[in-house]
Write a protein that holds these residues in place. Structure first.
Motif, PDB file in Angstrom:
ATOM      1  N   ALA A  53       1.036  -1.254  -0.112  1.00 34.08           N
ATOM      2  CA  ALA A  53       0.289   0.278  -0.199  1.00 34.08           C
ATOM      3  C   ALA A  53       0.721   1.577   0.088  1.00 34.08           C
ATOM      4  O   ALA A  53       0.559   2.560  -0.505  1.00 34.08           O
ATOM      5  N   LEU A  54       1.955   1.068   0.619  1.00 35.64           N
ATOM      6  CA  LEU A  54       2.913   2.524   0.984  1.00 35.64           C
ATOM      7  C   LEU A  54       3.692   2.420  -0.088  1.00 35.64           C
ATOM      8  O   LEU A  54       3.379   3.495  -0.959  1.00 35.64           O
ATOM      9  N   ALA A  55       3.739   2.034  -1.741  1.00 35.21           N
ATOM     10  CA  ALA A  55       4.556   1.687  -2.235  1.00 35.21           C
ATOM     11  C   ALA A  55       2.922   2.092  -3.759  1.00 35.21           C
ATOM     12  O   ALA A  55       3.383   2.811  -4.503  1.00 35.21           O
ATOM     13  N   ALA A  56       2.047   1.839  -3.803  1.00 36.59           N
ATOM     14  CA  ALA A  56       1.013   1.738  -3.934  1.00 36.59           C
ATOM     15  C   ALA A  56       1.524   3.265  -4.402  1.00 36.59           C
ATOM     16  O   ALA A  56       1.193   4.179  -5.179  1.00 36.59           O
ATOM     17  N   GLY A  57       0.846   4.017  -2.993  1.00 33.45           N
ATOM     18  CA  GLY A  57       1.322   5.451  -2.897  1.00 33.45           C
ATOM     19  C   GLY A  57       1.689   6.243  -3.730  1.00 33.45           C
ATOM     20  O   GLY A  57       1.783   6.873  -4.308  1.00 33.45           O
ATOM     21  N   ALA A  58       3.108   5.624  -3.525  1.00 34.12           N
ATOM     22  CA  ALA A  58       4.911   6.771  -4.460  1.00 34.12           C
ATOM     23  C   ALA A  58       4.227   6.353  -6.466  1.00 34.12           C
ATOM     24  O   ALA A  58       4.410   7.309  -6.447  1.00 34.12           O
ATOM     25  N   LEU A  59       4.110   5.621  -5.919  1.00 29.46           N
ATOM     26  CA  LEU A  59       3.601   4.969  -7.684  1.00 29.46           C
ATOM     27  C   LEU A  59       2.417   5.559  -8.350  1.00 29.46           C
ATOM     28  O   LEU A  59       2.316   5.979  -9.169  1.00 29.46           O
ATOM     29  N   LEU A  60       1.771   5.854  -7.416  1.00 33.45           N
ATOM     30  CA  LEU A  60       0.342   6.139  -8.279  1.00 33.45           C
ATOM     31  C   LEU A  60       1.207   8.057  -8.262  1.00 33.45           C
ATOM     32  O   LEU A  60       0.565   8.849  -8.986  1.00 33.45           O
ATOM     33  N   ALA A 126       7.359  -4.109 -22.344  1.00 32.35           N
ATOM     34  CA  ALA A 126       6.759  -3.058 -22.000  1.00 32.35           C
ATOM     35  C   ALA A 126       6.522  -1.357 -22.800  1.00 32.35           C
ATOM     36  O   ALA A 126       7.868  -1.665 -23.526  1.00 32.35           O
ATOM     37  N   GLY A 127       4.987  -1.569 -22.859  1.00 27.87           N
ATOM     38  CA  GLY A 127       5.332   0.164 -23.007  1.00 27.87           C
ATOM     39  C   GLY A 127       5.931   1.399 -23.263  1.00 27.87           C
ATOM     40  O   GLY A 127       7.319   1.194 -21.893  1.00 27.87           O
ATOM     41  N   ASP A 128       5.787   2.453 -23.871  1.00 29.81           N
ATOM     42  CA  ASP A 128       6.847   4.247 -23.528  1.00 29.81           C
ATOM     43  C   ASP A 128       6.313   4.525 -22.215  1.00 29.81           C
ATOM     44  O   ASP A 128       6.833   4.372 -21.477  1.00 29.81           O
ATOM     45  N   HIS A 129       5.270   3.897 -21.625  1.00 39.40           N
ATOM     46  CA  HIS A 129       4.077   4.480 -20.588  1.00 39.40           C
ATOM     47  C   HIS A 129       4.396   3.136 -19.499  1.00 39.40           C
ATOM     48  O   HIS A 129       3.483   1.989 -19.281  1.00 39.40           O
ATOM     49  N   SER A 130       5.310   2.601 -18.868  1.00 37.75           N
ATOM     50  CA  SER A 130       6.023   1.882 -18.353  1.00 37.75           C
ATOM     51  C   SER A 130       6.844   2.306 -17.040  1.00 37.75           C
ATOM     52  O   SER A 130       7.368   3.456 -17.151  1.00 37.75           O
ATOM     53  N   LEU A 131       7.096   2.321 -15.884  1.00 39.22           N
ATOM     54  CA  LEU A 131       7.638   1.972 -15.170  1.00 39.22           C
ATOM     55  C   LEU A 131       8.361   0.837 -14.237  1.00 39.22           C
ATOM     56  O   LEU A 131       7.689  -0.635 -14.093  1.00 39.22           O
ATOM     57  N   CYS A 132       9.634   0.710 -13.940  1.00 39.93           N
ATOM     58  CA  CYS A 132       9.991  -0.656 -13.535  1.00 39.93           C
ATOM     59  C   CYS A 132      10.462   0.171 -11.992  1.00 39.93           C
ATOM     60  O   CYS A 132      10.824   1.560 -11.281  1.00 39.93           O
ATOM     61  N   LEU A 133       9.541  -0.588 -11.107  1.00 38.71           N
ATOM     62  CA  LEU A 133      10.167  -0.623  -9.362  1.00 38.71           C
ATOM     63  C   LEU A 133      11.336  -1.663  -9.104  1.00 38.71           C
ATOM     64  O   LEU A 133      10.772  -2.437  -9.049  1.00 38.71           O
ATOM     65  N   PRO A 134      11.963  -1.268  -8.706  1.00 42.48           N
ATOM     66  CA  PRO A 134      13.415  -2.054  -7.988  1.00 42.48           C
ATOM     67  C   PRO A 134      12.824  -2.376  -6.832  1.00 42.48           C
ATOM     68  O   PRO A 134      13.292  -1.431  -6.140  1.00 42.48           O
ATOM     69  N   PHE A 135      13.199  -3.832  -6.380  1.00 41.25           N
ATOM     70  CA  PHE A 135      12.003  -4.338  -5.133  1.00 41.25           C
ATOM     71  C   PHE A 135      13.504  -4.718  -4.615  1.00 41.25           C
ATOM     72  O   PHE A 135      13.772  -5.575  -4.355  1.00 41.25           O
ATOM     73  N   PHE A 136      13.781  -3.717  -4.190  1.00 45.18           N
ATOM     74  CA  PHE A 136      15.247  -3.780  -3.153  1.00 45.18           C
ATOM     75  C   PHE A 136      15.070  -2.554  -2.024  1.00 45.18           C
ATOM     76  O   PHE A 136      14.583  -1.257  -1.965  1.00 45.18           O
ATOM     77  N   ALA A 137      15.514  -3.222  -0.958  1.00 47.36           N
ATOM     78  CA  ALA A 137      15.520  -2.133  -0.132  1.00 47.36           C
ATOM     79  C   ALA A 137      16.648  -1.078   0.446  1.00 47.36           C
ATOM     80  O   ALA A 137      16.450   0.327   0.479  1.00 47.36           O
ATOM     81  N   ARG A 153      18.708  -4.376 -22.280  1.00 47.51           N
ATOM     82  CA  ARG A 153      18.833  -5.131 -22.788  1.00 47.51           C
ATOM     83  C   ARG A 153      17.136  -5.456 -23.292  1.00 47.51           C
ATOM     84  O   ARG A 153      17.169  -6.303 -24.802  1.00 47.51           O
ATOM     85  N   ALA A 154      16.236  -5.437 -22.269  1.00 46.10           N
ATOM     86  CA  ALA A 154      15.210  -5.551 -23.143  1.00 46.10           C
ATOM     87  C   ALA A 154      14.933  -4.482 -23.898  1.00 46.10           C
ATOM     88  O   ALA A 154      13.211  -4.075 -24.291  1.00 46.10           O
ATOM     89  N   ARG A 155      15.090  -3.031 -24.720  1.00 46.45           N
ATOM     90  CA  ARG A 155      15.036  -1.805 -24.923  1.00 46.45           C
ATOM     91  C   ARG A 155      13.975  -1.104 -23.570  1.00 46.45           C
ATOM     92  O   ARG A 155      13.111  -0.458 -24.494  1.00 46.45           O
ATOM     93  N   PHE A 156      13.749  -1.191 -22.612  1.00 48.45           N
ATOM     94  CA  PHE A 156      12.996  -0.750 -21.932  1.00 48.45           C
ATOM     95  C   PHE A 156      13.376   1.073 -22.178  1.00 48.45           C
ATOM     96  O   PHE A 156      14.187   1.515 -21.935  1.00 48.45           O
ATOM     97  N   LYS A 157      11.981   2.134 -22.625  1.00 47.24           N
ATOM     98  CA  LYS A 157      12.177   3.373 -22.528  1.00 47.24           C
ATOM     99  C   LYS A 157      11.388   3.807 -21.163  1.00 47.24           C
ATOM    100  O   LYS A 157      10.766   4.713 -21.485  1.00 47.24           O
ATOM    101  N   GLY A 158      10.986   3.024 -20.093  1.00 46.80           N
ATOM    102  CA  GLY A 158       9.869   4.238 -19.535  1.00 46.80           C
ATOM    103  C   GLY A 158      10.760   4.555 -18.066  1.00 46.80           C
ATOM    104  O   GLY A 158      12.007   4.617 -18.179  1.00 46.80           O
TER     105      GLY A 158
END
Length: 185
Positions: A53-60, A126-137, A153-158
């Protein structure tokens, strides 16, 4: 080094492991290194039930800042995983499930540094509207080297978010947990 520092700490010391799983280090190595010291070890960050829930707030907040809708955005969760234990990947997958209960992304794709599927496999397509969240502390070698290499390698543009442990609501939450633990001691 740790053992020498521990001798300087008061008896009411609390350790909050900045790890994402309750694995070998937290359950075996750390208690062994503490010896017979009366030090409380809290559950690590990654298994905190409030984390999704806390991460969801930051993602929003990140989505709002970009003018993106979650349901039109792909989320790539870049996690550690392990070649020896299923526990780290199970924690990341459970986090992704709980996060999906908090908010609806177009997709949530979980990839790992040390097991399949790789971060590159998860991020591919993953599309241009992509987020990457590193699940690390914390930001360390995997986040500074492996995650960017895999995304390339994935050509990630997010957009790559800070690691979970560096998200503002998580930092405040860690402080609250430590404050409560010390007050209860």
């Amino acid at each position: 080094m740790l053992e020498a520092r521990l001798d300087e700490l008061p008896d009411d010391t609390v350790i909050y492991p900045l790890f994402m799983a309750k694995g070998w280090f937290v359950t075996r190595a750390l208690p062994k290194r503490l010896g017979d010291r009366n030090i409380q070890i809290l559950d690590p960050l990654g298994v905190d039930p409030e984390l999704p829930a806390l991460a969801a707030g930051a993602l929003l907040d990140a989505l709002s800042g970009k003018g993106w809708d979650a349901d039109k955005t792909d989320l790539v969760l870049a996690a550690h995983g392990s070649g020896r234990s299923r526990n780290p990947s199970a924690v990341a997958i459970e986090f992704s499930r709980e996060l999906a209960r908090c908010m609806t992304f177009q997709s949530i794709r979980v990839g790992f540094v040390e097991e399949a599927p790789s971060i590159a496999e998860a991020a591919t397509g993953a599309g241009d509207h992509s987020l990457c969240l590193p699940f690390f502390a914390c930001t360390g070698g995997h986040v500074l080297e492996d995650v960017p290499q895999e995304l390339e390698r994935a050509r990630f543009k997010g957009h790559v978010m800070p690691v979970v442990g560096d998200l503002p609501p998580i930092k405040h939450h860690i402080a609250e947990i430590l404050t409560r633990a010390i007050a209860l001691d």
